[in-house]
Design an enzyme around this catalytic site. Sequence first.
Site, PDB file in Angstrom:
ATOM      1  N   ARG A  59       0.699  -1.285   0.004  1.00  9.75           N
ATOM      2  CA  ARG A  59      -0.485   0.015  -0.314  1.00  9.75           C
ATOM      3  C   ARG A  59       1.033   1.434  -0.025  1.00  9.75           C
ATOM      4  NH1 ARG A  59      -0.689   1.962   4.675  1.00  9.75           N
ATOM      5  NH2 ARG A  59      -1.613  -0.116   5.446  1.00  9.75           N
ATOM      6  N   TYR A 112     -19.354  18.166 -10.581  1.00 11.97           N
ATOM      7  CA  TYR A 112     -19.542  16.548 -10.700  1.00 11.97           C
ATOM      8  C   TYR A 112     -20.481  16.317  -9.382  1.00 11.97           C
ATOM      9  CZ  TYR A 112     -18.808  11.580 -11.031  1.00 11.97           C
ATOM     10  OH  TYR A 112     -19.315  10.066 -11.624  1.00 11.97           O
ATOM     11  N   ASP A 184     -10.376  20.080 -10.704  1.00  5.57           N
ATOM     12  CA  ASP A 184     -11.043  19.173 -10.740  1.00  5.57           C
ATOM     13  C   ASP A 184     -10.893  19.377 -12.644  1.00  5.57           C
ATOM     14  OD1 ASP A 184     -11.890  16.899 -12.371  1.00  5.57           O
ATOM     15  OD2 ASP A 184     -13.895  16.530 -10.415  1.00  5.57           O
TER      16      ASP A 184
HETATM   17  C1  PLP Z   1     -16.617  10.957 -14.352  1.00  5.64           C
HETATM   18  C2  PLP Z   1     -15.430  11.727 -13.123  1.00  5.64           C
HETATM   19  C3  PLP Z   1     -15.501  11.502 -11.987  1.00  5.64           C
HETATM   20  C4  PLP Z   1     -15.509  10.358 -11.119  1.00  5.64           C
HETATM   21  O1  PLP Z   1     -14.642   9.647 -11.480  1.00  5.64           O
HETATM   22  P1  PLP Z   1     -14.485   7.646 -10.960  1.00  5.64           P
HETATM   23  O2  PLP Z   1     -13.409   7.507 -11.086  1.00  5.64           O
HETATM   24  O3  PLP Z   1     -16.461   7.641 -11.437  1.00  5.64           O
HETATM   25  O4  PLP Z   1     -14.816   8.214  -9.619  1.00  5.64           O
HETATM   26  C5  PLP Z   1     -14.802  13.115 -10.775  1.00  5.64           C
HETATM   27  N1  PLP Z   1     -15.068  14.414 -11.421  1.00  5.64           N
HETATM   28  C6  PLP Z   1     -15.718  13.848 -12.974  1.00  5.64           C
HETATM   29  C7  PLP Z   1     -15.730  15.696 -13.272  1.00  5.64           C
HETATM   30  C8  PLP Z   1     -15.815  13.167 -13.763  1.00  5.64           C
HETATM   31  O5  PLP Z   1     -15.929  12.980 -14.894  1.00  5.64           O
END
Ligand code: PLP
Length: 391
Positions: A59, A112, A184
């Site tokens: 880990r 999101y 993000d």
């Molecule tokens: C899909 C997505 C996530 C989450 O990703 P996962 O791998 O599905 O948990 C987060 N932020 C954005 C902008 C996304 O499109």
Amino acid sequence: MTRKKPDLKSLAPETRLVAAGREYSEHGFVNPAVYHASTVLFDTMEELLAYKKPFVYGRRGTPTSRAVETAVAALEGGFATKVAPSGMAAISTMLFSFLKSGEHLLMTDTVYDPVRNLCDTVLKGLGIETTYYDPLLGGAIATLIRPNTRMVYCESPGSLTMEVQDVPAIAAVAHAHGCLVALDNTWSAGHFFKAFEHGCDISVQAGTKYLGGHSDAMMGTITCSEATWPGFRKAYETLGQFAGPDDMNLMLRGIRTLDVRLERHMKNAVIVADWLRTRPEVDSVLYPALPNSPGHSLWKRDYRGASGLFSVVLRPASKGAVAAMLDDLALFGMGYSWGGYESLCVPFKANRTATRWPDTGPALRLHIGLENPADLISDLEAGLQRLSRHA
Ligand SMILES: *Cc1c(COP(=O)(O)O)cnc(C)c1O
């Protein structure tokens, strides 16, 4: 290895994607091995107790995780990266690592949706308060910052509705008030938007989307600036996050071809979006790469390119008419997620609380894949004809 390790910082982004993390391969192979590993054996008790070897426990890192983390840090232009088993896990781990009870989070209203849910339930329960802000506020976000505001979270372009944020203006104000800025960066895959050059302290990504790029693996990444790294790293290790070896390897493989894939996603998306704009069934196309789309000037200022994900708002039509269009598309699949080689199209409703989404007609989110755009246009054209006939 005796050959010189390239100085990643001096290299162009495309070259970094190819070169980063390769030092973890062995025996002359181009690619690092995939380590399925938990226990690491130590030779002596002294060595065991010192816990100082490069690898001490599965880990805590393997050559596979170090290779993908090195590649993502080079891609994002951050100091260092850690992985999580999904994008959501990366985001929750990042928020848990930096926020504590009594602190305040400024969250973009276009986040999101599962992140909104995390803020409104788990974070709230832990005594962390969230205020949603208009993604287009820019520097005016200053009016929302409180003495206990710890972080401003951005997502640009915003989920579904594609608002481009003035991240540098937000970051300047946030930093002046002692707040961290997290982004993000999934839409740009870290390739078309350089978060750290634009003032972010932390960049998270759903590697599930473009890093993997083939709709077959899940992973998330958290990349930090040098200043935020030590604190984050400690919390990350305590939270017990890691990712599966095969998925980490698929991400590493995807990163090698990210530049050529994204270039083609963009080329195809521009063609399809431009065509959609001319259609009588379409009210507006929300794709910042198009000169007449909202957010184009900020996009042009801050982004090196656009990925294959955008939205369209249709002229008013019944649910049945939209279903007639979507149910019989042949090339566009209907499903959650995006960023793979294939095209997707889903209807959406935007969940907003700080702003109002006008909701003038049905909205669709399209992901444009690597197919020939003429084939994609034919598929959509037949779909729009079904929509019109039904309405
Ligand atoms: C899909 C997505 C996530 C989450 O990703 P996962 O791998 O599905 O948990 C987060 N932020 C954005 C902008 C996304 O499109």
